[in-house]
Scaffold this active site. Structure first.
Site, PDB file in Angstrom:
ATOM      1  N   LYS A 124      17.926 -21.921  52.678  1.00 61.23           N
ATOM      2  CA  LYS A 124      16.932 -22.914  52.243  1.00 61.23           C
ATOM      3  C   LYS A 124      16.879 -24.065  53.251  1.00 61.23           C
ATOM      4  O   LYS A 124      17.917 -24.555  53.709  1.00 61.23           O
ATOM      5  CB  LYS A 124      17.351 -23.414  50.860  1.00 61.23           C
ATOM      6  CG  LYS A 124      16.394 -24.376  50.192  1.00 61.23           C
ATOM      7  CD  LYS A 124      16.922 -24.733  48.800  1.00 61.23           C
ATOM      8  CE  LYS A 124      15.991 -25.654  48.045  1.00 61.23           C
ATOM      9  NZ  LYS A 124      16.501 -25.945  46.691  1.00 61.23           N
ATOM     10  N   SER A 199      13.133 -25.274  43.511  1.00 58.93           N
ATOM     11  CA  SER A 199      12.800 -25.607  44.886  1.00 58.93           C
ATOM     12  C   SER A 199      13.265 -24.553  45.903  1.00 58.93           C
ATOM     13  O   SER A 199      12.902 -24.623  47.074  1.00 58.93           O
ATOM     14  CB  SER A 199      13.406 -26.965  45.252  1.00 58.93           C
ATOM     15  OG  SER A 199      14.813 -26.971  45.110  1.00 58.93           O
ATOM     16  N   SER A 223      16.648 -25.187  40.248  1.00 57.02           N
ATOM     17  CA  SER A 223      16.017 -24.804  41.511  1.00 57.02           C
ATOM     18  C   SER A 223      16.557 -23.526  42.154  1.00 57.02           C
ATOM     19  O   SER A 223      15.975 -23.044  43.122  1.00 57.02           O
ATOM     20  CB  SER A 223      16.124 -25.953  42.520  1.00 57.02           C
ATOM     21  OG  SER A 223      15.336 -27.035  42.101  1.00 57.02           O
TER      22      SER A 223
END
Length: 524
Positions: A124, A199, A223
């Site tokens: 990420k 996210s 997330s």
């Protein structure tokens, strides 16, 4: 119940239903499907690939090239990748193969010391990977690259893993849809009209499309688990403090913030998820007793299909309720002690989560001004600009900042009362689960919605957020597809430091229901 919060979530729901015909019209055309999975290497777990590399049945270079080719095939439709290091990864793979060929390392040594030797992983963008983009997907940091590896990434590298790329998120991870003004919107591999979530949405999309094996994600309000749910893969939110959050963006020194925020893995296969947790926990592996076998038949399984209906909350879909019942019945069938429970206190989860999350004493800056990154943009001004398409921020980031500034409309004098409710929930779950029990619960209220609809379903975040507030580990487990052909699954929760129970149940449910299901694919 906080009336203002519930009125706002009720109005969101009303707007969602009013706009459904508009969304239908905008997205009425059938989208293209992602490329067919042709290479059988892409169907192997990381554990099996690592073993084949150690035994010289597969070269690391062959594996890395297969995943690079797959990413290049699907990313034009998904928009999941922010920046890649493909050439460097190929060189890393060749170095791995050379070490094996020359006898510099042996299979036995690698199995113990480098269990991911030569295996590709993805990261990420909010988690620092040296040399690659580390902007937080906000214009104020455009062009900034990490000059070091976050500790979670370093742990994977030390175990022999080879990072391929960094992936898309919402602006500063503020939202449940991975769209931002720098890199655009990430699409769901099962239907590119749908959201990949956030996210950790870029990670979820790559994994769901068979373009990654293990992804590094982060979770402060769902997330990791929400993108895992929407993209049909596994995701684990560990016990806070077990995996280092050093190197994550955003970050602050606040105690509450550091309790809620965790870094953890996403994976297509349960055995890879367990291995990734073990590797990323590093020196804390012993605290989780991850090497101790778990007899799932001896566990207490408690489950709820949904919280009680209440004003402002969103109903859980029948498909998700069904897979929770199916999972409970399956575990009961193998001998586990299974019981459906009702916990009325969970009805206030949304209010509790919003009060404590937006009532944190310390939080990072949230709406960085592109012209002056040391300061924040005015959310009221940005909201006005947004209406005319002039804002340089995402709608979710603006909303998040507004809620932060007004403490989600909850008086600070009420925080002690909500902390008391959290303590009561902690006692309830500790007595209910102890050291040999897990709780089956929805991860979200439905499968992947169309783009921009998730902002109108924020009340569904209560199913994940409450366990960040409580500090309990939780794993999302894919349980097949719903009536629309989209992934659905179940959240498996345990008491702190009982992560191994979540992981063991995830593996058992994978055995029973098949785990990850490949998305619809275009014909050759």
């Amino acid at each position: 119940m906080e009336l203002i919060i519930r009125i706002l979530t009720f109005l969101e729901s009303v707007i969602y239903h009013i706009l459904r015909p508009v969304f239908w019209w905008v997205y009425r055309k059938q989208p293209p499907k992602i490329a067919l999975i042709k290479n059988p290497i892409l169907q192997l777990s990381a554990v099996k690939i690592a073993e084949k590399i150690r035994q010289k049945e597969l070269s690391s270079e062959t594996v890395i090239l297969a995943y690079i080719e797959r990413i290049k095939e699907v990313n034009p439709l998904l928009n999941a990748v922010v920046e890649n290091r493909f050439e460097a990864a190929i060189q890393d793979a060749r170095a791995c193969d050379k070490k094996l060929a020359t006898g510099e390392v042996t299979a036995k040594e690698l199995e113990i010391e480098k269990p991911l030797f030569g295996v590709p992983v993805t990261v990420k963008e909010s988690c620092a990977l040296k040399g690659l983009s580390h902007t937080g997907c906000t214009l104020a940091r455009a062009g900034i690259k990490a000059n070091y590896d976050s500790l979670s990434v370093l742990s994977l590298k030390t175990a022999g893993a080879i990072p391929l790329c960094v992936t898309n998120t919402p602006e500063l991870c503020l939202g449940f849809e991975s769209q931002n003004p720098l890199f655009g919107t990430t699409n769901n591999p099962y239907d590119i009209r749908k959201t990949a979530g956030g996210s950790s949405g870029g990670e979820g999309a790559l994994l769901g499309s068979s373009s990654s094996l293990i992804g590094v994600g982060s979770d402060i309000a769902g997330s990791i688990r929400l993108p895992a749910h929407l993209n049909g893969v596994f995701g684990h939110k560990p016990t806070p403090g077990i995996i280092s959050i050093e190197g994550h963006l955003p970050f602050c020194d606040g105690v509450e913030f550091q309790k809620y925020l965790v870094i953890g893995p996403l994976a297509r296969y349960a055995e890879d998820l367990a291995l990734a947790v073990k590797v990323m926990a590093n020196r804390n592996t012993a605290a989780l007793r991850l090497d101790e076998p778990v007899d799932v038949k001896s566990l207490k399984i408690r489950y709820m299909e949904a919280v009680e209906e209440s004003f402002g909350l969103i109903s859980v879909s029948e498909d998700i309720k069904r897979v929770i019942r199916d999972g409970a019945r399956y575990l009961e069938g193998i001998g586990a002690d299974v019981e459906r429970v009702m916990i009325p206190e969970l009805t206030d989860s949304l209010d509790i989560g919003m009060a404590l999350f937006f009532g944190m004493k310390e939080m990072p800056q949230l709406l960085l001004d592109p012209e002056d990154p040391k300061h924040e943009s005015n959310p009221i001004s940005e909201l006005g600009k947004l209406l005319f398409g002039l804002s340089r921020h995402n709608s979710s980031a603006i909303l998040f900042k507004l809620l932060r500034d007004v403490h989600a409309f909850i008086p600070q004098s009420k925080l002690p009362s909500y902390r008391g409710k959290v303590q009561k929930l902690e006692r309830i779950f500790t007595e209910l689960l102890g050291t040999n029990g897990v709780f089956l619960f929805p991860t979200f209220v439905r499968s992947a919605p169309l783009h921009d609809q998730l902002t109108l379903q924020l009340a569904g975040a209560l199913y994940c957020l409450i366990f960040n507030v409580l500090g309990f580990p939780a794993t999302h487990v894919p349980m097949g597809l719903d009536s629309e052909g989209l992934p659905v699954g179940v959240q498996v929760v345990a008491c702190p430091f009982q992560d191994r129970l979540c992981l063991a149940v995830a593996k058992e449910l994978e055995n029973g229901f098949g785990g990850w299901v490949p998305p619809p694919q275009a014909a050759v």
